[in-house]
Motif scaffolding. Sequence first.
Motif, short mmCIF file in Angstrom:
data_model
loop_
_atom_site.label_atom_id
_atom_site.label_comp_id
_atom_site.label_asym_id
_atom_site.label_seq_id
_atom_site.Cartn_x
_atom_site.Cartn_y
_atom_site.Cartn_z
N CYS A 132 13.34 0.95 0.29
CA CYS A 132 14.51 1.60 -0.32
C CYS A 132 14.11 2.98 -0.80
CB CYS A 132 15.00 0.79 -1.50
SG CYS A 132 15.36 -0.92 -1.09
N HIS A 133 14.93 3.96 -0.48
CA HIS A 133 14.57 5.34 -0.86
C HIS A 133 15.78 6.09 -1.40
CE1 HIS A 133 16.55 7.74 2.40
NE2 HIS A 133 16.64 6.54 2.94
N ARG A 134 15.46 7.21 -2.04
CA ARG A 134 16.48 8.21 -2.37
C ARG A 134 15.94 9.54 -1.87
NH1 ARG A 134 20.45 5.94 -5.75
NH2 ARG A 134 19.66 4.15 -6.90
N LYS A 178 12.36 9.75 -0.42
CA LYS A 178 11.20 9.33 -1.23
C LYS A 178 11.36 7.84 -1.56
CE LYS A 178 9.31 13.46 -1.96
NZ LYS A 178 8.76 13.76 -0.63
N LEU A 179 10.28 7.12 -1.32
CA LEU A 179 10.34 5.67 -1.51
C LEU A 179 10.56 5.30 -2.97
CD1 LEU A 179 9.88 3.07 0.25
CD2 LEU A 179 7.61 3.01 -0.79
N THR A 219 0.82 -1.21 0.00
CA THR A 219 0.00 0.00 0.00
C THR A 219 0.86 1.26 0.00
OG1 THR A 219 -0.12 0.07 2.39
CG2 THR A 219 -1.86 -1.15 1.27
N ILE A 220 2.15 1.14 0.22
CA ILE A 220 3.04 2.30 0.17
C ILE A 220 3.46 2.47 -1.29
CG2 ILE A 220 5.21 3.26 1.03
CD1 ILE A 220 3.73 2.52 3.40
N GLU A 221 3.34 3.67 -1.78
CA GLU A 221 3.63 3.84 -3.20
C GLU A 221 4.95 4.53 -3.44
OE1 GLU A 221 0.31 5.70 -5.05
OE2 GLU A 221 -1.02 4.08 -4.38
N LYS A 222 5.50 4.23 -4.61
CA LYS A 222 6.74 4.87 -5.04
C LYS A 222 6.56 6.40 -5.00
CE LYS A 222 10.02 4.89 -8.73
NZ LYS A 222 10.87 4.19 -9.60
N GLY A 223 7.56 7.07 -4.48
CA GLY A 223 7.48 8.53 -4.41
C GLY A 223 6.95 9.04 -3.08
N ASN A 224 6.27 8.16 -2.31
CA ASN A 224 5.77 8.57 -0.98
C ASN A 224 6.95 8.89 -0.07
OD1 ASN A 224 2.93 6.27 -0.58
ND2 ASN A 224 3.09 8.23 -1.61
N SER A 225 6.68 9.74 0.93
CA SER A 225 7.70 10.01 1.94
C SER A 225 7.92 8.75 2.78
CB SER A 225 7.24 11.16 2.83
OG SER A 225 8.00 11.14 4.01
N THR A 226 9.17 8.51 3.15
CA THR A 226 9.46 7.33 3.97
C THR A 226 8.86 7.48 5.38
OG1 THR A 226 11.61 8.30 4.50
CG2 THR A 226 11.55 6.66 2.74
N ASP A 227 8.42 8.71 5.73
CA ASP A 227 7.78 8.92 7.04
C ASP A 227 6.44 8.18 7.14
OD1 ASP A 227 9.83 10.52 7.76
OD2 ASP A 227 8.81 12.41 7.33
N LEU A 228 5.91 7.75 5.99
CA LEU A 228 4.60 7.08 6.01
C LEU A 228 4.71 5.57 6.27
CD1 LEU A 228 2.97 8.83 2.91
CD2 LEU A 228 2.62 9.34 5.34
N ILE A 229 5.93 5.07 6.27
CA ILE A 229 6.10 3.61 6.43
C ILE A 229 5.88 3.23 7.89
CG2 ILE A 229 7.72 1.69 6.13
CD1 ILE A 229 9.27 3.61 4.17
N ASP A 230 5.14 2.16 8.08
CA ASP A 230 4.89 1.67 9.44
C ASP A 230 6.21 1.18 10.05
OD1 ASP A 230 3.53 0.99 11.71
OD2 ASP A 230 2.45 -0.70 10.84
N THR A 231 6.29 1.20 11.35
CA THR A 231 7.54 0.81 12.03
C THR A 231 7.30 -0.39 12.93
OG1 THR A 231 7.11 2.24 13.93
CG2 THR A 231 8.35 3.20 12.07
#
Length: 367
Positions: free
Chosen positions: A348-350, A353-354, A5-17
């Motif tokens: 994985c991000h740059r 951004k995911l 459900t996490i999409e490419k370009g989303n901020s990595t802050d949205l990823i569950d921990t």
Amino acid sequence: MHATTIEKGNSTDLIDTPCLLVDLDIVDKNLESLFQKFRNRKVNVRPHLKTVKSPEFAKLLLQAGAIGVCTAKVSEAEVMAAAGIEDILITTEIIGAAKLGRLTKLISKHPEIKVVVDSQIGIAAMQQSASEANVNLKVLIELNVGQNRAGTEPGEPALKLANEIAKQPNLHLLGIQGYEGHLQLLTDEAERKRLCTEAMERLMSTVALLRENGHTTEVITSGGTGTAEYCADAGVNEVQPGSFVFMDGAYRRAIGERYGHALTVVATVISKPADNRCVIDAGFKSLSTDSGNAELKVQSDISYRPAGDEHGILESASGTIPLNIGDRVELIPSHIDTTVNLHDYYYCHRGGKLEHVWKLSARGKVQ
Ligand SMILES: Cc1ncc(COP(=O)(O)O)c(C=O)c1O
């Protein structure tokens, strides 16, 4: 599933921990700094996938110039082969009918897989299994160069094994592996280099003995993140480092900052029972402790310690901790291989951004 459900370009802050966060820009730099060392030395790099446990990272390593890959286990090799990776060296002795059956089945479809052996019993079992499955096995003798783990002794014992392999119709002696794992984390660089050079003398003198006796040793392989350059300088023609891709706290304390911390575990503050103490959602099941406790990525007087399977404590030595419930923190694992093996996905991000969510497909593959 959450990961999808996490999409490419989303901020990595949205990823569950808790989650594994990988900075691909730092991975790129780590790969470039390692590969350029061996391009200059004209030595092949066969990275060890026991760290990354993922075909996607394996493919990045192959694109960067790796000649092939190493896995520790047959089950890891199965995952990599299914993803289209053919040239695999399995660096641990393969013993037992179940495992040999899996191996020969795999090799019947992927003949570039190579294995190590360090005993007459191992040779006999491999020959029997290979003959029953009607396959040929490319074999390296594993040598004990000082780690005192597996590996036959240098000199005559290794020659005896080479002679025995030469008699087996389904085995082909490809070379020799002498991994100096006991030296990787030595903090004194001069001592690490000196002891590694000595260990490689054991390896190279055995190679000379085998060659004098008519055996081919096309592949001479050794080396980890802390020693690979010294192995190359001592005459091996392949090195097999793994941890350099992501690095960890134990390696940085030993070898300094020649590779960057590309992987962190992100956790969330779930409770703040005191001004100087927070509780985060990452304990023993998110961060391994075999090499000590993880540390916060941002340097401060705040230390981390596990407080159970799912909880961790951050404590400030100087008083108030500048974090609140809901804040996120990044931790650097003390030991990368055993931490990665606790998780299902790499995020994985740059630049925050995911880019990819990659499954750790060889996670838990210990057989
Ligand atoms: C046989 C062998 N080769 C290479 C490596 C890679 O070492 P590192 O991850 O320290 O670079 C290991 C690590 O344990 C190993 O066991």
